[in-house]
Design a protein around this motif. Structure first.
Motif, PDB file in Angstrom:
ATOM      1  N   GLY A  19       5.477   1.967  18.270  1.00  0.00           N
ATOM      2  CA  GLY A  19       6.481   3.016  18.186  1.00  0.00           C
ATOM      3  C   GLY A  19       7.700   2.594  17.393  1.00  0.00           C
ATOM      4  N   GLU A  20       8.003   1.303  17.387  1.00  0.00           N
ATOM      5  CA  GLU A  20       9.148   0.803  16.627  1.00  0.00           C
ATOM      6  C   GLU A  20       8.849   0.710  15.136  1.00  0.00           C
ATOM      7  N   LEU A  21       7.574   0.644  14.785  1.00  0.00           N
ATOM      8  CA  LEU A  21       7.201   0.521  13.372  1.00  0.00           C
ATOM      9  C   LEU A  21       7.213   1.856  12.645  1.00  0.00           C
ATOM     10  N   ILE A  22       6.792   2.919  13.335  1.00  0.00           N
ATOM     11  CA  ILE A  22       6.646   4.215  12.685  1.00  0.00           C
ATOM     12  C   ILE A  22       8.002   4.666  12.122  1.00  0.00           C
ATOM     13  N   GLY A  23       7.984   5.039  10.842  1.00  0.00           N
ATOM     14  CA  GLY A  23       9.198   5.488  10.175  1.00  0.00           C
ATOM     15  C   GLY A  23       9.967   4.385   9.476  1.00  0.00           C
ATOM     16  N   GLU A  24       9.646   3.129   9.777  1.00  0.00           N
ATOM     17  CA  GLU A  24      10.324   2.012   9.133  1.00  0.00           C
ATOM     18  C   GLU A  24       9.607   1.644   7.833  1.00  0.00           C
ATOM     19  N   SER A  25      10.337   1.007   6.911  1.00  0.00           N
ATOM     20  CA  SER A  25       9.752   0.593   5.634  1.00  0.00           C
ATOM     21  C   SER A  25       8.855  -0.620   5.844  1.00  0.00           C
TER      22      SER A  25
END
Length: 525
Positions: free
Chosen positions: A182-188
């Motif tokens: 969940g912390e990865l989604i949306g991050e570069s």
């Protein structure tokens, strides 16, 4: 789209209102039922009878709430409340039986309307969403299947948009990046890669087009499962990035897969070093025979000649002083005494340069797997390789040419690794020639469209058969077994090219020669 048969039956007891109602609803692709405020049904179009098992006789005995109950009992219980709210569609949680006996998934909507010739009415719309439902279930099943496959794989798999934002990461990717999914989604994705890998990753993605939607490179990482501050364990990953495009040719998104090739790299490294020693042995034997032995005589005798000169120089200088016109070989003795020491010293220095050249050649065999990357001029790399192979080239062709591209951008790489690619390709080209009249050419160019610098080696040799061409870069596959070929040269060259984020392309036809192109990405400034 295949058109289904719709019964022509409609229900409208009020003949005066029939033309107006048919004009509004007869041709709609969804079921429509109208009723008076007291619940008496006054109209139903043909699609309603196709979609349900109801008949016109049934409608004469039914109220609006009864019709609603055919689709969902819960809706009719709160009909007044539902009609008081803004109109909205409600998905029916169970399929209904159609007139054909098949089952259909529907959604319903109830509202109040003012109609010409009918006044205020209650209206029920029933939309057949079976195809949509089936399509969505199919997509969901494929998504679940995809995730069940990628989640169990040890390979790192993730998806990202053209702006680098992650849209999916499997368990292996989450563990590698050190973040919850969940912390990865949306991050570069770039922020989770080391600086040098980030550069290679960006260059690789930039080469993806609708014509070449897949690109790959190999990079060294720190193993997150075996971290040691004093001695971090190396982890080699082969990144394979695939682009997905719209029909217009615009990029939609990317999928990146990283496979652990650490063990393979270790094996390749051993094989590569062994092959380099084999290649070096051939070169060194030629150099030792053609250069080293004669140079040893020069280095031994030149100092003796200098000692002899020092012994006779005073006498010659005396003669020159007594007779200014005296000469030797047409050269005044005064000039002889001045220039001969310089000439002898030049001989000594030249022999020392030859000795240094042989020493540098021996350095070529040293293991440089741990040497660092540097900014390199491809022209310098090719020039060094040509110098190493000059004797071999001269033995095989009298038509050798090198064309160095002007103003080529720098590449980032390991000098000896890249020199080995050129040495291997030139050696292969020489062995393919059947006579000195056949040409061998090397060219360096900047291919701006792909952002790469190309090293092109062309020969007019025997060429490669179509059935052999796809396999020439496989380890131990050789078409020159009778000439002592090991089948490792092109395999090693491809591995080195990939190590630098590049590619090795082979084009050939029997009797038409071979063209080998090494494409290396331009270094980001």
């Amino acid at each position: 789209m295949q058109h289904k048969h719709i019964p022509t039956t409609q229900y409208c007891p009020d003949q005066a209102a029939r033309p107006a109602l048919e004009g509004l609803y007869a041709g709609l692709p969804m079921a429509v039922v109208l009723a008076r405020p007291d619940g008496r049904v006054v109209y139903a179009n043909a699609e309603f009878f196709h979609l349900t098992e109801c008949t016109a006789s049934d409608l004469e005995l039914m109220r609006f709430q009864d019709v609603m109950s055919m689709f969902c009992l819960n809706l009719c219980k709160d009909l007044d409340e539902m009609l008081a709210e803004a109109p909205a569609w409600f998905d029916v949680d169970k399929p209904i039986a159609m007139s054909s006996g098949a089952l259909a998934w529907v959604r319903v909507r109830a509202d109040r309307v003012e109609l010409p010739g009918a006044g205020g009415c209650l209206r029920l719309l029933v939309d057949d969403v079976t195809r949509y439902k089936v399509a969505m279930e199919g997509l969901l099943n494929r998504k679940n299947l995809y995730q069940s496959i990628v989640e169990t794989r040890p390979d790192l798999i993730c998806c990202f948009l053209p702006n680098w934002s992650l849209t999916y990461a499997n368990t292996a990717a989450s563990r590698f990046f050190g973040r919850e999914r969940g912390e990865l989604i949306g991050e570069s994705i770039l922020q989770f890669l080391p600086a040098d890998v980030r550069e290679q990753f960006g260059q690789t993605v930039s080469t993806i087009t609708p014509d070449t939607p897949i690109a790959e490179f190999e990079a060294r990482h720190a193993d997150p499962d075996r971290q040691d501050a004093d001695n971090p364990a190396p982890l080699w990953l082969r990144w394979i990035v695939q682009g997905f495009f719209y029909k217009t040719g615009h990029i939609k998104d990317f999928q990146a897969t990283a496979m652990d090739v650490t063990d393979l790299k270790a094996s390749e490294s051993s094989v590569m070093h062994a092959d380099r020693l084999v290649s070096l042995g051939t070169l060194v034997s030629e150099v030792a025979h053609e250069i080293s032995n004669p140079n040893n005589f020069i280095m031994l005798n030149a100092p003796l000649v200098m000692d002899l000169w020092r012994a006779v120089a005073p006498g010659i200088e005396a003669i020159a002083r007594d007779d200014p016109d005296a000469s030797a070989g047409g050269i005044p003795l005064a000039d002889v005494t001045r220039h001969v020491p310089q000439l002898l010293q030049g001989i000594v220095e030249g022999s020392e340069r030859i000795r240094d050249f042989v020493r540098e050649l021996k350095n070529f065999a040293r293991q440089d797997a741990e040497s660092g990357y540097e900014m390199l001029s491809i022209n310098d790399v090719v020039q060094t390789a040509v110098l190493l192979m000059s004797k071999t080239i001269g033995m095989h062709t009298s038509r050798f040419a090198v064309r160095y591209g002007a103003g080529l951008p720098l590449v980032r790489g390991r000098r000896h690794r890249l020199e080995q690619i050129v040495v291997n390709l030139v050696q292969n080209a020489c062995h393919a020639l059947t006579g000195p009249e056949q040409a061998l050419e090397i060219e360096t160019v900047h291919h701006e469209a792909s952002g790469c610098v190309h090293i092109v080696v062309r020969d007019q040799g025997v060429g490669i058969r179509p059935e052999d061409l796809p396999r020439v870069t496989e380890p131990y596959y050789s078409t020159k077994r009778d000439q002592g070929g090991t089948g490792l040269g092109l395999s090693i060259s491809l591995s080195i090219a990939r190590e630098h984020g590049g590619r090795l392309l082979m084009e050939s036809a029997p009797g038409a020669g071979t063209r080998a192109t090494v494409a290396l990405p331009v270094a980001l400034q």
